[in-house]
Design a protein around this motif. Structure first.
Motif, PDB file in Angstrom:
ATOM      1  N   LEU A  56      -4.488  29.577  16.741  1.00 31.77           N
ATOM      2  CA  LEU A  56      -5.887  29.437  17.144  1.00 31.77           C
ATOM      3  C   LEU A  56      -6.782  30.506  16.512  1.00 31.77           C
ATOM      4  O   LEU A  56      -8.008  30.384  16.547  1.00 31.77           O
ATOM      5  CB  LEU A  56      -5.993  29.504  18.664  1.00 31.77           C
ATOM      6  CG  LEU A  56      -5.291  28.375  19.430  1.00 31.77           C
ATOM      7  CD1 LEU A  56      -5.317  28.646  20.926  1.00 31.77           C
ATOM      8  CD2 LEU A  56      -5.929  27.029  19.122  1.00 31.77           C
ATOM      9  N   LEU A  57      -6.192  31.556  15.950  1.00 32.20           N
ATOM     10  CA  LEU A  57      -6.981  32.593  15.299  1.00 32.20           C
ATOM     11  C   LEU A  57      -7.346  32.225  13.867  1.00 32.20           C
ATOM     12  O   LEU A  57      -8.105  32.956  13.216  1.00 32.20           O
ATOM     13  CB  LEU A  57      -6.209  33.919  15.310  1.00 32.20           C
ATOM     14  CG  LEU A  57      -5.783  34.448  16.688  1.00 32.20           C
ATOM     15  CD1 LEU A  57      -5.046  35.767  16.534  1.00 32.20           C
ATOM     16  CD2 LEU A  57      -6.980  34.601  17.611  1.00 32.20           C
ATOM     17  N   ARG A  58      -6.814  31.125  13.363  1.00 31.68           N
ATOM     18  CA  ARG A  58      -7.052  30.717  11.983  1.00 31.68           C
ATOM     19  C   ARG A  58      -8.188  29.689  11.930  1.00 31.68           C
ATOM     20  O   ARG A  58      -8.042  28.562  12.421  1.00 31.68           O
ATOM     21  CB  ARG A  58      -5.778  30.132  11.378  1.00 31.68           C
ATOM     22  CG  ARG A  58      -4.636  31.140  11.355  1.00 31.68           C
ATOM     23  CD  ARG A  58      -3.406  30.608  10.674  1.00 31.68           C
ATOM     24  NE  ARG A  58      -2.367  31.645  10.619  1.00 31.68           N
ATOM     25  CZ  ARG A  58      -1.168  31.472  10.072  1.00 31.68           C
ATOM     26  NH1 ARG A  58      -0.853  30.305   9.521  1.00 31.68           N
ATOM     27  NH2 ARG A  58      -0.301  32.475  10.066  1.00 31.68           N
ATOM     28  N   PRO A  59      -9.320  30.057  11.347  1.00 32.70           N
ATOM     29  CA  PRO A  59     -10.470  29.133  11.300  1.00 32.70           C
ATOM     30  C   PRO A  59     -10.145  27.795  10.655  1.00 32.70           C
ATOM     31  O   PRO A  59     -10.649  26.755  11.101  1.00 32.70           O
ATOM     32  CB  PRO A  59     -11.505  29.910  10.478  1.00 32.70           C
ATOM     33  CG  PRO A  59     -11.146  31.347  10.669  1.00 32.70           C
ATOM     34  CD  PRO A  59      -9.646  31.363  10.753  1.00 32.70           C
ATOM     35  N   GLY A  60      -9.312  27.805   9.621  1.00 33.09           N
ATOM     36  CA  GLY A  60      -8.967  26.551   8.953  1.00 33.09           C
ATOM     37  C   GLY A  60      -8.242  25.589   9.869  1.00 33.09           C
ATOM     38  O   GLY A  60      -8.393  24.360   9.737  1.00 33.09           O
ATOM     39  N   PHE A  61      -7.463  26.111  10.801  1.00 32.67           N
ATOM     40  CA  PHE A  61      -6.749  25.270  11.764  1.00 32.67           C
ATOM     41  C   PHE A  61      -7.736  24.572  12.699  1.00 32.67           C
ATOM     42  O   PHE A  61      -7.601  23.372  12.988  1.00 32.67           O
ATOM     43  CB  PHE A  61      -5.761  26.133  12.550  1.00 32.67           C
ATOM     44  CG  PHE A  61      -4.937  25.382  13.563  1.00 32.67           C
ATOM     45  CD1 PHE A  61      -4.084  24.362  13.184  1.00 32.67           C
ATOM     46  CD2 PHE A  61      -5.002  25.710  14.914  1.00 32.67           C
ATOM     47  CE1 PHE A  61      -3.315  23.683  14.117  1.00 32.67           C
ATOM     48  CE2 PHE A  61      -4.242  25.041  15.853  1.00 32.67           C
ATOM     49  CZ  PHE A  61      -3.402  24.027  15.454  1.00 32.67           C
ATOM     50  N   ILE A  62      -8.738  25.298  13.159  1.00 31.34           N
ATOM     51  CA  ILE A  62      -9.749  24.718  14.043  1.00 31.34           C
ATOM     52  C   ILE A  62     -10.577  23.677  13.289  1.00 31.34           C
ATOM     53  O   ILE A  62     -10.881  22.598  13.817  1.00 31.34           O
ATOM     54  CB  ILE A  62     -10.660  25.817  14.617  1.00 31.34           C
ATOM     55  CG1 ILE A  62      -9.815  26.922  15.284  1.00 31.34           C
ATOM     56  CG2 ILE A  62     -11.646  25.223  15.606  1.00 31.34           C
ATOM     57  CD1 ILE A  62      -8.913  26.445  16.395  1.00 31.34           C
ATOM     58  N   ASP A  63     -10.938  23.979  12.044  1.00 33.75           N
ATOM     59  CA  ASP A  63     -11.701  23.019  11.234  1.00 33.75           C
ATOM     60  C   ASP A  63     -10.914  21.732  11.030  1.00 33.75           C
ATOM     61  O   ASP A  63     -11.450  20.625  11.167  1.00 33.75           O
ATOM     62  CB  ASP A  63     -12.041  23.630   9.867  1.00 33.75           C
ATOM     63  CG  ASP A  63     -13.032  24.776   9.972  1.00 33.75           C
ATOM     64  OD1 ASP A  63     -13.731  24.867  11.000  1.00 33.75           O
ATOM     65  OD2 ASP A  63     -13.086  25.587   9.026  1.00 33.75           O
ATOM     66  N   ALA A  64      -9.632  21.876  10.687  1.00 38.91           N
ATOM     67  CA  ALA A  64      -8.796  20.695  10.433  1.00 38.91           C
ATOM     68  C   ALA A  64      -8.626  19.860  11.695  1.00 38.91           C
ATOM     69  O   ALA A  64      -8.568  18.622  11.634  1.00 38.91           O
ATOM     70  CB  ALA A  64      -7.436  21.129   9.893  1.00 38.91           C
ATOM     71  N   MET A  65      -8.570  20.528  12.853  1.00 42.96           N
ATOM     72  CA  MET A  65      -8.432  19.794  14.112  1.00 42.96           C
ATOM     73  C   MET A  65      -9.667  18.934  14.375  1.00 42.96           C
ATOM     74  O   MET A  65      -9.559  17.774  14.798  1.00 42.96           O
ATOM     75  CB  MET A  65      -8.192  20.767  15.268  1.00 42.96           C
ATOM     76  CG  MET A  65      -7.535  20.116  16.467  1.00 42.96           C
ATOM     77  SD  MET A  65      -7.288  21.248  17.877  1.00 42.96           S
ATOM     78  CE  MET A  65      -6.677  22.721  17.094  1.00 42.96           C
ATOM     79  N   GLY A  66     -10.838  19.504  14.137  1.00 47.16           N
ATOM     80  CA  GLY A  66     -12.065  18.737  14.334  1.00 47.16           C
ATOM     81  C   GLY A  66     -12.153  17.541  13.417  1.00 47.16           C
ATOM     82  O   GLY A  66     -12.559  16.435  13.833  1.00 47.16           O
ATOM     83  N   ALA A  67     -11.756  17.724  12.153  1.00 48.75           N
ATOM     84  CA  ALA A  67     -11.784  16.621  11.190  1.00 48.75           C
ATOM     85  C   ALA A  67     -10.783  15.540  11.577  1.00 48.75           C
ATOM     86  O   ALA A  67     -11.074  14.330  11.471  1.00 48.75           O
ATOM     87  CB  ALA A  67     -11.487  17.150   9.788  1.00 48.75           C
ATOM     88  N   THR A  68      -9.595  15.959  12.040  1.00 49.55           N
ATOM     89  CA  THR A  68      -8.574  14.990  12.451  1.00 49.55           C
ATOM     90  C   THR A  68      -9.033  14.209  13.669  1.00 49.55           C
ATOM     91  O   THR A  68      -8.790  12.999  13.782  1.00 49.55           O
ATOM     92  CB  THR A  68      -7.242  15.714  12.750  1.00 49.55           C
ATOM     93  OG1 THR A  68      -6.843  16.480  11.616  1.00 49.55           O
ATOM     94  CG2 THR A  68      -6.148  14.715  13.100  1.00 49.55           C
ATOM     95  N   LEU A  69      -9.702  14.877  14.589  1.00 48.22           N
ATOM     96  CA  LEU A  69     -10.208  14.206  15.786  1.00 48.22           C
ATOM     97  C   LEU A  69     -11.223  13.127  15.410  1.00 48.22           C
ATOM     98  O   LEU A  69     -11.165  11.994  15.924  1.00 48.22           O
ATOM     99  CB  LEU A  69     -10.843  15.230  16.722  1.00 48.22           C
ATOM    100  CG  LEU A  69     -11.367  14.691  18.049  1.00 48.22           C
ATOM    101  CD1 LEU A  69     -10.209  14.361  18.979  1.00 48.22           C
ATOM    102  CD2 LEU A  69     -12.305  15.706  18.715  1.00 48.22           C
TER     103      LEU A  69
END
Length: 602
Positions: A56-69
Motif C-alpha cells: 500500500l506504500l507503493r503509488p503504482g500499486f494504488i494507481d493500478a488498482m484504480g485502473a483495474t477497478l
C-alpha cells in the motif's frame, strides 16, 4: 414488490494479483447473473487481496488498482450491481492531514463506479495494523438498489470490523460508534458486511452468535461475506453466512473453499428467505486439520512451489506435518528425509519409514554420523577439555537443517519446518537446525493438540465427507504408526534423552503457556490455577529468553487467538520478567501521594 436475489461471492484472492483477482470477481459475477442475482457481494479488499501490507506504500500499486477497478466495471454483466473491495486515496491527506488511503468498497453497476464507501472502524491489534495505512471513514454507508420500476431496496454497507462493535454483545465498545446501529436508525432493509476475517479454531460460532445478536437487536437481516484461502501466515476460512431479522442463520457457504451463495430477500416480509446452509465443521480437530492443509496448499501455490521436503525424525510432529503436506500437495510431491545419527533409536528409523509408506510419499535416508565426526574434528582445537553439552547436541540439528536446505535449494522444494507451539514458546528448538524452513506448519499448535490431531486422524473417518480436503487416502490404517503416538517424545540428541528431562509434562506446560501467552495471566493467577510456582517461574523465563529465536523463525500458520507471528510483538532486548511475587505499588513519601493505579492487562 418483487423478490430480490443477493449473491455472496466467497473468493480466494492472491495478494497483489490485480488482473487475476478481477477475473475471479468477473467469473463469479457471470454465475451470479445467470442465477438471477441483482446484487453480488465480494470480500474486503477483494481486488488486491487481504492483507496487502506495505504494498500500500507503493503509488503504482494504488494507481493500478484504480485502473483495474474501472476496467472491471465495464466488463460486469448488465443488471448486476457488484460491491468490490479496493483501496482509494484520501484527497484531504496532503492539505488537511490524515492517512493517505481509505479501505474502501466500490459499487459497480452499468459500466461505472457508482458509489464508494469507506471502512469506519480500523482494527489495530493482533495481526491487524490498518491505522498504519488508512484513514477511517466518517460517513454512514448505504445506497438504494433499484429492483423494479419505482421501487428500491435500501442497503446498509459495513466492512469487516464495522460489524464487531456491539456493546451489548461484547459488554464494551472498542470504538466510539456502532455502524450497525447507525444504519438501523436510517431504516435500511438489509445490512451487508464484506470481510477478511482470519481463522482461529471455533471462531465461526462466535461470528454467528454476534451476527444473530445484531440482526435480532436491530430487526434487520445481515449478509456476511468472508474471504477464503491463506495469505502468508493468515488463513481465511470463508464460512460466509446470512441471518434473518430474528437472528437465525438462513444461509452458509462452504468452509475453506471458494463458493457462491445466493439468498433471496422478500420485500413483503422484509426478510431473507431460507437458503442453502452448508453444514459447519463442528469438530475442532477436523476444523484445525482443514485449516492447516489449506495453509500449506495456498502458501506453496501462491509462492510458486509444487513440491515440499520434510525431515522425518520418527516423532509425532514431523508425522503430522507430513500427513498435512501429503493432502495439501499430493503424495508424489512430498519428500521425507530420514537423517539418523549414532544416537537415533532403531524405532525412530522404522517409525519414519512406516509413516512414509503409509502416506505413499517418497523418502530418502541420509545418515549423519560421519558429518558429526567431521564437525567434532574441526572444532576439537576450540572445544578440547570441555564437557559435552548443548552446543554439541545442536550440531546434529544444524547438520540436518543444512542437508534439508541443500535439498530444497537443489530441487526447488519448499522446506516445511515441523516444530510445535510448545517448543517454539520455550525455545526447545535449534536455530539454523530444526527451525530451518519456508513455512512453520504447526508452530501455532501446542504439543497436546498435536497428539489429539494425530489420534483423530487415526481413529475416525466420521464426518470426513464434510471436510474440504480428504484425509490421506491409504489402505493402511492407522495412518500414523501407533508407536509414534505412544513412545515418550525425545529429540534424541544424546543417549537416553527425553523431552521431560528438560521440560515439565506437556499437559502442564501447555496449560501454563495458554494462560501466559493467550490469557496474559499473572504469575499469581497461574499459580492459583494449581501450578508449581518454580515451574511457572522457569517457563516464563524460558519464553522470554527464546524471543530471539522466534524472531528468526519461518512464517507461522496462525490458528489460535495468539500466535508467534505478525501479531506477536515482544522485544528481544528486554529485562522485564514477571515476578513470582507481584511487587507492591510505590508510595512517594516526599509528596505524600497515594499508590499509583495500574491498568489491568488486556
Amino acid at each position: 414488490m418483487c423478490k430480490v436475489n443477493i449473491a455472496i461471492a466467497q473468493l480466494n484472492p492472491v495478494i497483489g494479483d490485480l488482473p487475476g483477482n478481477a477475473e475471479k470477481i468477473l467469473v463469479a459475477a457471470q454465475v451470479a447473473a445467470d442465477q438471477g442475482a441483482r446484487l453480488m457481494l465480494t470480500p474486503e479488499l477483494s481486488l488486491c487481496g487481504y492483507p496487502p501490507r506495505d504494498l500500500l506504500l507503493r503509488p503504482g500499486f494504488i494507481d493500478a488498482m484504480g485502473a483495474t477497478l474501472a476496467d472491471l466495471a465495464q466488463q460486469l454483466p448488465d443488471n448486476l450491481a457488484v460491491l468490490v473491495g479496493f483501496v482509494e486515496r484520501n484527497p484531504e491527506a496532503e492539505n488537511h492531514g490524515g492517512k493517505p488511503l481509505f479501505n474502501s468498497m466500490a459499487l459497480l453497476e452499468k459500466g461505472w463506479v457508482q458509489q464508494i464507501f469507506h471502512k469506519q472502524l480500523l482494527p489495530t491489534y493482533d495481526v491487524f495494523d490498518e491505522d498504519r495505512y488508512f484513514e477511517p471513514g466518517r460517513q454512514v454507508n448505504h445506497f438504494s438498489l433499484a429492483i423494479e420500476a419505482g421501487k428500491t431496496l435500501h442497503i446498509g454497507v459495513t466492512i469487516c470490523e464495522d460489524l464487531w462493535n456491539d456493546e451489548q454483545f461484547w459488554g464494551q465498545r472498542k470504538y466510539p460508534t456502532n455502524p450497525i446501529a447507525a444504519l438501523a436508525d436510517l431504516g435500511v432493509d438489509v445490512v451487508v458486511n464484506l470481510s477478511a476475517s482470519p481463522f482461529t479454531v471455533q471462531k465461526q460460532a462466535t461470528r454467528e452468535a454476534m451476527l444473530g445478536h445484531s440482526a435480532a437487536r436491530f430487526a434487520v437481516p445481515i449478509l456476511y461475506t468472508n474471504q477464503v484461502g491463506a495469505n502468508d501466515d493468515l488463513i481465511f476460512d470463508g464460512n460466509s453466512v446470512a441471518v434473518n431479522r430474528s437472528g437465525t442463520v438462513v444461509g452458509r457457504a462452504r468452509t475453506f473453499q471458494p463458493d457462491l451463495l445466493t439468498l433471496t430477500y422478500d420485500p413483503r416480509r422484509q426478510d431473507l428467505q431460507a437458503g442453502s446452509i452448508t453444514p459447519a465443521i463442528a469438530d475442532a480437530n477436523a476444523e484445525l486439520w482443514s485449516a492447516l492443509v489449506l495453509g500449506v496448499r495456498d502458501y506453496a501455490q501462491k509462492c510458486g512451489f509444487t513440491q515440499a521436503v520434510i525431515g522425518l525424525s520418527g516423532g509425532i510432529d514431523s508425522a503430522l506435518v507430513a500427513a498435512i503436506a501429503t493432502v495439501a500437495l499430493g503424495p508424489n510431491n512430498v519428500l521425507g528425509v530420514l537423517m539418523p545419527s549414532p544416537y537415533s533409536s532403531d524405532h525412530s528409523l522404522s517409525d519414519a519409514q512406516a509413516l512414509a509408506e503409509n502416506l505413499g510419499i517418497h523418502h530418502q535416508t541420509l545418515a549423519i554420523g560421519e558429518l558429526m565426526t567431521g564437525y567434532d574434528r574441526t572444532l576439537d582445537p576450540l572445544f578440547a577439555g570441555t564437557a559435552f553439552g548443548v552446543a554439541e547436541e545442536n550440531i546434529q540439528s544444524r547438520i540436518r537443517g543444512n542437508l534439508l536446505m541443500a535439498i530444497a535449494n537443489k530441487f526447488g522444494h519448499l522446506l516445511l519446518s515441523t516444530g510445535n507451539k510448545s517448543e517454539m514458546a520455550v525455545g526447545y528448538c535449534t536455530l539454523y537446525g530444526d527451525m530451518n524452513g519456508g513455512l512453520a506448519v504447526i508452530a501455532d499448535v501446542p504439543k497436546t493438540r498435536v497428539y489429539a490431531l494425530c489420534q483423530w486422524l487415526n481413529q475416525s473417518q466420521a464426518g470426513a465427507e464434510i471436510l474440504p480436503f480428504p484425509l490421506p487416502s491409504t489402505p493402511v490404517t492407522p495412518v500414523i504408526p501407533p508407536n509414534i503416538l505412544t513412545k515418550p517424545p525425545s529429540a534424541e540428541l544424546k543417549p537416553g534423552q527425553m523431552d521431560q528431562d528438560s521440560l515439565p509434562s506437556y499437559e502442564v506446560l501447555d496449560d501454563i503457556l495458554d494462560r501466559l501467552v493467550k490469557g496474559h495471566e499473572s504469575v499469581t493467577d497461574i499459580v492459583a490455577a494449581g501450578h508449581d510456582p518454580e515451574i511457572v517461574d522457569r517457563v516464563i523465563r524460558l519464553v522470554s529468553r527464546a524471543e530471539f529465536k522466534r524472531r528468526q523463525a519461518p512464517p507461522v500458520l496462525k490458528v489460535t487467538d495468539r500466535a508467534f507471528g505478525t501479531g506477536w510483538r515482544m522485544p528481544i532486548a528486554s529485562r522485564w520478567h514477571l515476578p513470582t511475587t507481584p511487587p507492591k505499588p510505590p508510595v512517594s513519601k516526599d509528596l505524600g501521594l497515594p499508590p499509583c493505579k495500574t491498568s489491568p492487562s488486556r
